[in-house]
Design an enzyme around this catalytic site. Structure first.
Site, PDB file in Angstrom:
ATOM      1  N   THR A   1      38.339  64.104   7.557  1.00  0.00           N
ATOM      2  CA  THR A   1      38.043  62.738   7.123  1.00  0.00           C
ATOM      3  C   THR A   1      36.831  62.575   7.135  1.00  0.00           C
ATOM      4  O   THR A   1      36.059  62.035   7.967  1.00  0.00           O
ATOM      5  CB  THR A   1      38.483  61.945   8.449  1.00  0.00           C
ATOM      6  OG1 THR A   1      39.941  61.739   8.940  1.00  0.00           O
ATOM      7  CG2 THR A   1      38.201  60.556   8.134  1.00  0.00           C
TER       8      THR A   1
ATOM      9  N   ASN B   1      40.830  59.967  21.089  1.00  0.00           N
ATOM     10  CA  ASN B   1      42.288  60.148  19.975  1.00  0.00           C
ATOM     11  C   ASN B   1      43.461  59.861  20.582  1.00  0.00           C
ATOM     12  O   ASN B   1      44.377  59.959  20.168  1.00  0.00           O
ATOM     13  CB  ASN B   1      42.102  61.701  19.726  1.00  0.00           C
ATOM     14  CG  ASN B   1      41.154  61.839  18.640  1.00  0.00           C
ATOM     15  OD1 ASN B   1      41.099  61.195  17.424  1.00  0.00           O
ATOM     16  ND2 ASN B   1      39.907  62.695  18.886  1.00  0.00           N
TER      17      ASN B   1
ATOM     18  N   SER C   1      44.438  56.868  13.739  1.00  0.00           N
ATOM     19  CA  SER C   1      43.768  57.251  12.517  1.00  0.00           C
ATOM     20  C   SER C   1      44.725  58.005  11.482  1.00  0.00           C
ATOM     21  O   SER C   1      45.768  58.308  11.801  1.00  0.00           O
ATOM     22  CB  SER C   1      42.540  58.194  12.810  1.00  0.00           C
ATOM     23  OG  SER C   1      43.002  59.281  13.217  1.00  0.00           O
TER      24      SER C   1
END
Lengths: 407, 407
Positions: free
Chosen positions: A194, A402, A407
């Protein structure tokens, strides 16, 4: 280990970025995707620029990547690039593709250029459609002369810092500038992540040579970093050359091609290291140097195996000179070598020599590992192959970020 | 998805372990390597048992693995096994090898058997030599009739629970028992990890068939788990069959061979899942089921890619139904497939169908993910290939354990 290019070869540009080369304009703005910070960025070149791109190898390739590849395929040129955050426009089906085409068209209309001269990039949550109303309002509000936020700040997600860099060199007696900006953070792994990277130059460069240059430099820079081993659906690096420096067109035949390549590698390596050291939750940059491998490819595989090891990453976080985990990660890399010819150091402290542990000063090791940058050097006895890879430590904050960020 | 074998095929043995099959004795004791808990374990069979082993693929293979392989090579039999913790006797040079031979000799002398009938295994810190004085005292003190600690407790490192299992089945009308115990925790990844597994049976089995059985079952069980992607230098699974059940010798030709294989797979799968769910810092067991892949091998690669993803693991820790990270991990597995034919569910909740996100009840998803066991099901549209893999979530405690424990 890695050749360090003479500082004299380039002049670093203070606070330089992707907008530094002649004829490039960049900016960012808030279009209502996030609160209190810019969330959309753009790049515009006064003249069409020769363009090259490198894209994620993920089977799920996000819609903007498909559309940008189509743009560049048309005549190997781009003039404008749009980047949005929050929605990755990935795994969004035909509607996502249609939306990417529509934003491309809006950008083209706004700047009065052909559709295929526009590239689009997205980063954010997978599976979320683009908020088209906000995108439209944002695009028509783009104003080259307006009070713009910096492009490099507008493209960030969980990054903690903007990442940008530019250098100047001379080609044909003309000043040539190479600048870049990128974002990284999570889902970072060799083979694009990413990660969005944008590199511009005002050099005149042959389109095929530009494409070759990007691919070859990426393999030694962006593809050598890992944060967490996850390769995203949206990774892309675009390189634009608009020729406004008015040098003779560069290609492999040009006598100053090596200087240009070194400048490009310097910018890409700098950006890649920014991404590694600003990995999600990271407190330290880890550089792994491998020498004496069978060949460079083998060294690359071993360096990536070490820098990708969760156990090496947590040991560095804990400032523990745990050389056992390093040699263990070399050993499971898939490469074959004689373990009795392996040596290893952290900084200048040798911990393992010719397959045998070396007594070392634990306090000195801890002091070294407490720094913000840790260099792990390993030497094999197989040949002349060498490689460098970069990563970061694995911390509580990586887990925190996370376990809560979609995401 | 995975075939579930009829419970009637085996009788589970309550609190069964590697010592359950007839003629096997096991135990553990404290030999002063650690405080307040057993730190050395042993297995002894009244008669020499046919033996098979599977070993780490790491280039740095620990000394005890080299010595145990040599033992088994001699006549495909073992009668006693010694396991120590704290020192892994890995990367310890010629001295480490010599020490492994010496402990093997002491065990052989203590039990009055030939050297090559003894296997040795170590787990703990890489690069630390065996504490030979303590090892010697520990070995000579082994007493089959003494007040022994359980073997399965004596071989643990950062494991939080002992891991053991046994089942009974009938072969040739005789009761056959298969039992096992193992340790896991960190450095766990397909292809053996800091994982030691010991499986015993009183069945009579042909040596070549036993070796084949172990390899084939391991590929579907122990090699399908991952904790952190790190493959250790010390992984080993040993399988011993002493024949005391007095069945006709088993081989592929025996009509009840499939039943034996299923029993063995049941034991190994159970042990593997114990390791996955007790991974360092883990709070949840993750099971990944892949169907519709090109073939089983492709399904296996995809399942391992998902279960090994740090971003999937942190999402499960945070009870976030982040299907985007799951399809992303499928996409970078290296396998090629049509992304528009991919569907995905967590438990019974479909999140992604034929390449498109599905609206789902976030609360229901969170409830499901709050459980201690999460099943991720993915379906491709390529063929009949299927596979299951197991892992665990990535948590603060994983970082805590590994930033401070030198392994």
């Amino acid at each position: 280990m890695e050749k360090t290019y003479k500082q004299t070869a380039f002049i670093p540009i203070e606070n330089g970025s992707v907008g530094s080369p002649k004829g490039f304009h960049t900016g960012g703005q808030n279009i209502g995707l996030r609160t209190g910070r810019p969330d959309m960025g753009w790049i515009y070149s006064e003249t069409p620029a020769v363009a090259a791109g490198v894209y994620t190898t993920n089977v799920f390739q996000a819609a903007p990547l498909q559309v940008t590849q189509e743009s560049i395929a048309e005549e190997k040129k781009l003039q404008a690039i749009l980047v949005n955050t929050v929605s990755a426009n990935s795994c969004t089906g035909q509607k996502g593709i249609d939306n990417a085409y529509t934003t491309r068209k809006w950008m083209a209309e706004h700047f009065g250029v052909a559709d295929h001269l526009v590239g689009v990039a997205s980063t954010g949550v997978i599976g979320m459609q683009l908020p088209m109303d906000k995108m439209k309002k944002g695009i028509v509000a783009i104003d080259l002369e307006g009070a713009n936020a910096p492009f490099e700040a507008a493209i960030l997600t969980t990054d903690t810092k903007p990442k940008h860099l530019a250098v100047q060199l001379e080609i044909d007696g003309r000043k040539v500038t190479i600048g870049g900006a990128c974002k990284g953070s999570g889902m970072i792994h060799p083979n694009m992540a990413t990660m969005l990277g944008f590199v511009t130059t005002d050099a005149a460069v042959d389109p095929d040579a530009l494409s070759f240059a990007l691919k070859s430099v990426i393999n030694k820079t962006f593809n050598r970093i890992t944060v967490d081993g996850d390769t995203s659906t949206n990774d892309m690096v675009l390189l634009l050359a608009n020729g406004q420096a008015e040098n003779q067109q560069l290609s492999e035949q040009h006598p100053e091609w090596p200087a240009f390549m070194k400048g490009l590698e310097h910018v890409c390596q700098g950006l890649a290291k920014f991404i590694a050291s600003d990995g999600e939750g990271a407190t330290k940059l880890i550089e792994v140097q491998v020498t004496g491998a069978k060949d460079d490819h083998s060294a690359e595989i071993i360096s990536k195996s070490i820098v990708g090891s969760s156990l090496v990453k947590t040991a560095v976080f804990g400032s523990d000179a745990n050389w056992g985990r390093v040699v263990c990660a070399m050993g499971y890399s898939g490469e074959r070598f004689d373990p009795n010819k392996v040596s290893m150091a952290m900084g200048d402290l040798v911990l393992f020599e010719d397959g045998i542990p070396v007594d070392f000063d634990e306090e000195k090791a801890k002091d070294y590992l407490d720094g913000s940058s840790v260099v792990i050097k390993t030497r094999l006895g197989e040949g002349d192959g060498q490689a460098v890879a970069w990563g970061c430590d694995l911390t509580y904050d990586y887990v925190k970020i996370n376990a809560s960020y979609r995401s």
